[in-house]
Motif scaffolding. Sequence first.
Motif, short mmCIF file in Angstrom:
data_model
loop_
_atom_site.label_atom_id
_atom_site.label_comp_id
_atom_site.label_asym_id
_atom_site.label_seq_id
_atom_site.Cartn_x
_atom_site.Cartn_y
_atom_site.Cartn_z
N PRO A 9 0.82 -1.21 0.00
CA PRO A 9 0.00 0.00 0.00
C PRO A 9 0.86 1.27 0.00
CG PRO A 9 -0.83 -1.56 1.60
CD PRO A 9 0.50 -2.07 1.14
N MET A 10 0.42 2.25 -0.78
CA MET A 10 1.06 3.57 -0.81
C MET A 10 0.22 4.53 0.03
SD MET A 10 2.17 4.02 -4.81
CE MET A 10 0.49 3.99 -5.43
N VAL A 11 0.90 5.48 0.67
CA VAL A 11 0.21 6.52 1.43
C VAL A 11 0.86 7.87 1.12
CG1 VAL A 11 -0.56 5.03 3.31
CG2 VAL A 11 1.66 6.10 3.46
N THR A 12 0.05 8.91 1.19
CA THR A 12 0.56 10.26 0.99
C THR A 12 1.30 10.71 2.25
OG1 THR A 12 -1.47 11.25 1.82
CG2 THR A 12 -1.36 10.86 -0.56
N ASN A 13 1.95 11.85 2.18
CA ASN A 13 2.69 12.36 3.34
C ASN A 13 1.80 12.61 4.55
OD1 ASN A 13 5.18 12.23 2.13
ND2 ASN A 13 5.05 14.30 1.32
N VAL A 20 -1.77 1.00 -4.42
CA VAL A 20 -0.73 0.02 -4.11
C VAL A 20 0.35 0.04 -5.17
CG1 VAL A 20 -2.26 -1.55 -2.83
CG2 VAL A 20 -1.93 -1.88 -5.27
N GLN A 21 1.54 -0.35 -4.79
CA GLN A 21 2.60 -0.57 -5.76
C GLN A 21 2.75 -2.08 -5.89
OE1 GLN A 21 6.42 1.38 -5.10
NE2 GLN A 21 6.68 1.42 -7.31
N THR A 34 11.97 -10.80 -0.13
CA THR A 34 13.23 -10.09 0.08
C THR A 34 13.54 -9.15 -1.08
OG1 THR A 34 14.10 -11.89 1.43
CG2 THR A 34 15.72 -10.40 0.46
N GLN A 35 13.33 -9.63 -2.30
CA GLN A 35 13.61 -8.80 -3.48
C GLN A 35 12.66 -7.61 -3.55
OE1 GLN A 35 16.32 -9.32 -5.60
NE2 GLN A 35 15.76 -7.22 -6.07
N ALA A 36 11.39 -7.82 -3.24
CA ALA A 36 10.43 -6.71 -3.26
C ALA A 36 10.83 -5.63 -2.25
CB ALA A 36 9.02 -7.21 -2.96
N LEU A 37 11.22 -6.05 -1.06
CA LEU A 37 11.62 -5.07 -0.04
C LEU A 37 12.88 -4.30 -0.46
CD1 LEU A 37 10.80 -7.07 3.19
CD2 LEU A 37 9.58 -5.08 2.26
N ALA A 38 13.74 -4.93 -1.24
CA ALA A 38 14.92 -4.24 -1.76
C ALA A 38 14.54 -3.32 -2.91
CB ALA A 38 15.97 -5.25 -2.22
N ASP A 39 13.62 -3.76 -3.76
CA ASP A 39 13.24 -3.00 -4.95
C ASP A 39 12.43 -1.75 -4.65
OD1 ASP A 39 14.61 -4.77 -6.53
OD2 ASP A 39 12.82 -5.82 -7.27
N VAL A 40 11.79 -1.67 -3.48
CA VAL A 40 10.97 -0.49 -3.18
C VAL A 40 11.81 0.79 -3.13
CG1 VAL A 40 9.21 -1.77 -1.94
CG2 VAL A 40 11.06 -0.72 -0.65
N ASP A 41 13.10 0.64 -2.87
CA ASP A 41 13.97 1.82 -2.77
C ASP A 41 14.70 2.17 -4.06
OD1 ASP A 41 13.35 2.32 -0.09
OD2 ASP A 41 14.79 0.80 0.58
N THR A 42 14.40 1.46 -5.15
CA THR A 42 15.06 1.77 -6.42
C THR A 42 14.48 3.07 -6.99
OG1 THR A 42 13.51 0.51 -7.77
CG2 THR A 42 15.46 -0.67 -6.93
N GLU A 43 15.29 3.71 -7.81
CA GLU A 43 14.87 4.96 -8.43
C GLU A 43 13.58 4.78 -9.25
OE1 GLU A 43 16.81 7.86 -11.75
OE2 GLU A 43 18.14 7.20 -10.14
N ASP A 44 13.48 3.69 -9.99
CA ASP A 44 12.28 3.43 -10.79
C ASP A 44 11.03 3.28 -9.92
OD1 ASP A 44 12.92 3.60 -13.43
OD2 ASP A 44 13.01 1.44 -13.78
N ALA A 45 11.14 2.53 -8.83
CA ALA A 45 9.98 2.32 -7.96
C ALA A 45 9.51 3.63 -7.33
CB ALA A 45 10.31 1.30 -6.87
N ARG A 47 9.98 6.65 -8.53
CA ARG A 47 9.42 7.48 -9.61
C ARG A 47 8.01 7.01 -9.95
NH1 ARG A 47 9.38 6.36 -14.76
NH2 ARG A 47 11.11 4.88 -14.59
N HIS A 48 7.80 5.71 -10.05
CA HIS A 48 6.47 5.19 -10.41
C HIS A 48 5.41 5.52 -9.37
CE1 HIS A 48 8.15 2.07 -13.42
NE2 HIS A 48 7.84 3.20 -14.00
N ARG A 49 5.78 5.61 -8.12
CA ARG A 49 4.77 5.94 -7.10
C ARG A 49 4.73 7.44 -6.82
NH1 ARG A 49 8.55 2.85 -3.84
NH2 ARG A 49 9.57 4.21 -2.34
N ARG A 50 5.48 8.20 -7.61
CA ARG A 50 5.50 9.67 -7.54
C ARG A 50 5.77 10.17 -6.12
NH1 ARG A 50 0.71 9.35 -11.44
NH2 ARG A 50 1.77 9.64 -13.42
N GLY A 51 6.73 9.50 -5.46
CA GLY A 51 7.16 9.97 -4.16
C GLY A 51 6.31 9.54 -2.98
N ALA A 52 5.20 8.84 -3.23
CA ALA A 52 4.37 8.39 -2.11
C ALA A 52 5.17 7.41 -1.26
CB ALA A 52 3.10 7.72 -2.62
#
Length: 69
Positions: A9-13, A20-21, A34-45, A47-52
């Motif tokens: 789940p994504m949340v605003t500030n 959701v992402q 494990t890979q998902a938890l690592a990938d959430v911090d990638t630049e692409d991820a 950008r796709h969630r627009r900073g949420a």
Amino acid sequence: MARWLIEIPMVTNDGQPKGVQLFHYDADYTAARTQALADVDTEDAIRHRRGARLDVSRLKIRAWVSSST
């Protein structure tokens, strides 16, 4: 090897829900999580969630079942 769909789940500030992402992996359960938890911090991820922000405490993992045959 299984295929997993991971929803985080994504949340605003201000804490409001924003959708959701999604991530999907062909791996065993632990490796996919494990890979998902690592990938959430990638630049692409990010950008796709627009900073949420993500609420990783509410992460859901489901077996991916393709609707095509």
